[in-house]
Scaffold this active site. Structure first.
Site, mmCIF file in Angstrom:
data_model
loop_
_atom_site.group_PDB
_atom_site.id
_atom_site.type_symbol
_atom_site.label_atom_id
_atom_site.label_comp_id
_atom_site.label_asym_id
_atom_site.label_seq_id
_atom_site.Cartn_x
_atom_site.Cartn_y
_atom_site.Cartn_z
ATOM 1 N N LYS A 155 -26.258 44.454 -22.153
ATOM 2 C CA LYS A 155 -27.260 43.381 -22.134
ATOM 3 C C LYS A 155 -28.587 43.880 -21.545
ATOM 4 O O LYS A 155 -28.647 44.962 -20.938
ATOM 5 C CB LYS A 155 -26.694 42.195 -21.350
ATOM 6 C CG LYS A 155 -25.479 41.554 -22.032
ATOM 7 C CD LYS A 155 -24.980 40.316 -21.281
ATOM 8 C CE LYS A 155 -23.812 39.677 -22.025
ATOM 9 N NZ LYS A 155 -23.377 38.398 -21.372
ATOM 10 N N TYR A 189 -24.057 34.101 -30.376
ATOM 11 C CA TYR A 189 -23.434 33.183 -29.412
ATOM 12 C C TYR A 189 -23.296 31.765 -29.960
ATOM 13 O O TYR A 189 -23.278 30.808 -29.186
ATOM 14 C CB TYR A 189 -24.250 33.176 -28.116
ATOM 15 C CG TYR A 189 -23.966 34.370 -27.219
ATOM 16 C CD1 TYR A 189 -22.686 34.621 -26.731
ATOM 17 C CD2 TYR A 189 -24.986 35.244 -26.842
ATOM 18 C CE1 TYR A 189 -22.421 35.708 -25.905
ATOM 19 C CE2 TYR A 189 -24.734 36.339 -26.013
ATOM 20 C CZ TYR A 189 -23.437 36.555 -25.547
ATOM 21 O OH TYR A 189 -23.177 37.629 -24.725
ATOM 22 N N ASN A 206 -24.801 39.352 -16.850
ATOM 23 C CA ASN A 206 -23.586 40.025 -16.363
ATOM 24 C C ASN A 206 -23.347 41.353 -17.077
ATOM 25 O O ASN A 206 -22.215 41.758 -17.309
ATOM 26 C CB ASN A 206 -22.379 39.078 -16.474
ATOM 27 C CG ASN A 206 -22.181 38.553 -17.877
ATOM 28 O OD1 ASN A 206 -22.952 38.878 -18.780
ATOM 29 N ND2 ASN A 206 -21.162 37.743 -18.074
ATOM 30 N N HIS A 239 -21.403 42.681 -22.928
ATOM 31 C CA HIS A 239 -20.614 41.810 -23.810
ATOM 32 C C HIS A 239 -19.552 42.652 -24.493
ATOM 33 O O HIS A 239 -19.805 43.809 -24.836
ATOM 34 C CB HIS A 239 -21.500 41.186 -24.902
ATOM 35 C CG HIS A 239 -20.700 40.623 -26.045
ATOM 36 N ND1 HIS A 239 -20.157 39.358 -26.010
ATOM 37 C CD2 HIS A 239 -20.290 41.175 -27.222
ATOM 38 C CE1 HIS A 239 -19.467 39.152 -27.131
ATOM 39 N NE2 HIS A 239 -19.537 40.249 -27.885
ATOM 40 N N GLU A 278 -18.753 40.303 -35.242
ATOM 41 C CA GLU A 278 -19.874 40.860 -34.466
ATOM 42 C C GLU A 278 -20.284 42.245 -34.980
ATOM 43 O O GLU A 278 -21.477 42.546 -35.038
ATOM 44 C CB GLU A 278 -19.477 40.897 -32.981
ATOM 45 C CG GLU A 278 -19.374 39.478 -32.408
ATOM 46 C CD GLU A 278 -18.651 39.381 -31.076
ATOM 47 O OE1 GLU A 278 -18.245 40.426 -30.513
ATOM 48 O OE2 GLU A 278 -18.478 38.245 -30.591
HETATM 49 O O1 CDP Z 1 -19.001 37.222 -22.122
HETATM 50 P P1 CDP Z 1 -17.642 36.570 -22.032
HETATM 51 O O2 CDP Z 1 -16.894 36.593 -23.337
HETATM 52 O O3 CDP Z 1 -16.838 37.103 -20.890
HETATM 53 O O4 CDP Z 1 -17.898 35.039 -21.639
HETATM 54 P P2 CDP Z 1 -18.147 33.739 -22.538
HETATM 55 O O5 CDP Z 1 -17.435 32.613 -21.913
HETATM 56 O O6 CDP Z 1 -17.864 34.026 -23.978
HETATM 57 O O7 CDP Z 1 -19.708 33.472 -22.358
HETATM 58 C C1 CDP Z 1 -20.660 34.263 -23.022
HETATM 59 C C2 CDP Z 1 -21.781 34.564 -22.055
HETATM 60 O O8 CDP Z 1 -22.447 33.357 -21.704
HETATM 61 C C3 CDP Z 1 -21.365 35.168 -20.717
HETATM 62 O O9 CDP Z 1 -21.130 36.565 -20.775
HETATM 63 C C4 CDP Z 1 -22.560 34.817 -19.849
HETATM 64 O O10 CDP Z 1 -23.634 35.711 -20.098
HETATM 65 C C5 CDP Z 1 -22.938 33.435 -20.373
HETATM 66 N N1 CDP Z 1 -22.356 32.346 -19.556
HETATM 67 C C6 CDP Z 1 -23.132 31.769 -18.546
HETATM 68 O O11 CDP Z 1 -24.291 32.146 -18.366
HETATM 69 N N2 CDP Z 1 -22.591 30.762 -17.765
HETATM 70 C C7 CDP Z 1 -21.336 30.343 -17.968
HETATM 71 N N3 CDP Z 1 -20.841 29.358 -17.201
HETATM 72 C C8 CDP Z 1 -20.543 30.920 -18.963
HETATM 73 C C9 CDP Z 1 -21.076 31.928 -19.748
HETATM 74 MG MG MG Z 2 -17.137 35.606 -25.154
#
Ligand code: CDP
Ligand code: MG
Length: 134
Positions: free
Chosen positions: A10, A50, A113, A116, A127
């Site tokens: 990211k 997303y 974070n 991805h 993707e």
């Molecule tokens: O990236 P990952 O698959 O672990 O998490 P996700 O639940 O698919 O969410 C995608 C991305 O959205 C996360 O990596 C975060 O950057 C963001 N996110 C966030 O900002 N706040 C949250 N409560 C959940 C996700």
């Molecule tokens: Mg995800």
């Protein structure tokens, strides 16, 4: 089983000069990097990537962040790559991510974070196709 997964460093990872150290972990694990590119993604591509999160309270902040600077997109291949890479990146909330995982070691907040990775065979295919074509 040999699998391909999609990984994206990211904008915070690029800005914080973490690219080398993160890629090193995947190479150390024995995975192959089949394709890789640095790019600044459009808002449209960030929204598409997303799209399942549309409507969530963090969605706007997330797509703004993802299109705010350069990212490194890559295709990683190896045994059980999808689940192993997910294990290596750690939990979504970096404060809950185990020490030793990429998020656990390098990140402390969301949406920034650091990384991805695809969470299933279906999302990996979608993707990879979205960023690299067939
Ligand atoms: O990236 P990952 O698959 O672990 O998490 P996700 O639940 O698919 O969410 C995608 C991305 O959205 C996360 O990596 C975060 O950057 C963001 N996110 C966030 O900002 N706040 C949250 N409560 C959940 C996700
Ligand atoms: Mg995800």
């Amino acid at each position: 089983m040999k699998e391909k997964t999609f990984v994206m460093l990211k904008p915070d990872a690029v800005q914080r000069k973490l690219i080398g150290r993160i890629i090193q972990r995947f190479e150390d694990k024995g995975f192959d990097i089949l394709n890789m590119k640095m790019m600044k993604i459009s808002r449209e591509l960030a929204e598409k990537h997303y799209e399942e999160h549309k409507g969530k309270d963090y969605y706007e902040k997330l797509v703004n962040f993802m299109s705010s600077g350069r990212v490194v997109a890559m295709v990683i291949e190896g045994e059980n790559a999808i689940s192993v890479v997910r294990k290596m990146i750690g939990k979504t909330n970096p404060l809950e991510a185990d020490v030793g995982t990429i998020r656990g070691d390098f990140a402390y907040s969301t949406p920034d974070n650091v990384i991805h990775a695809s969470d299933s065979k279906e999302s990996a295919e979608r993707e990879i196709n979205l960023f690299f074509g067939q």
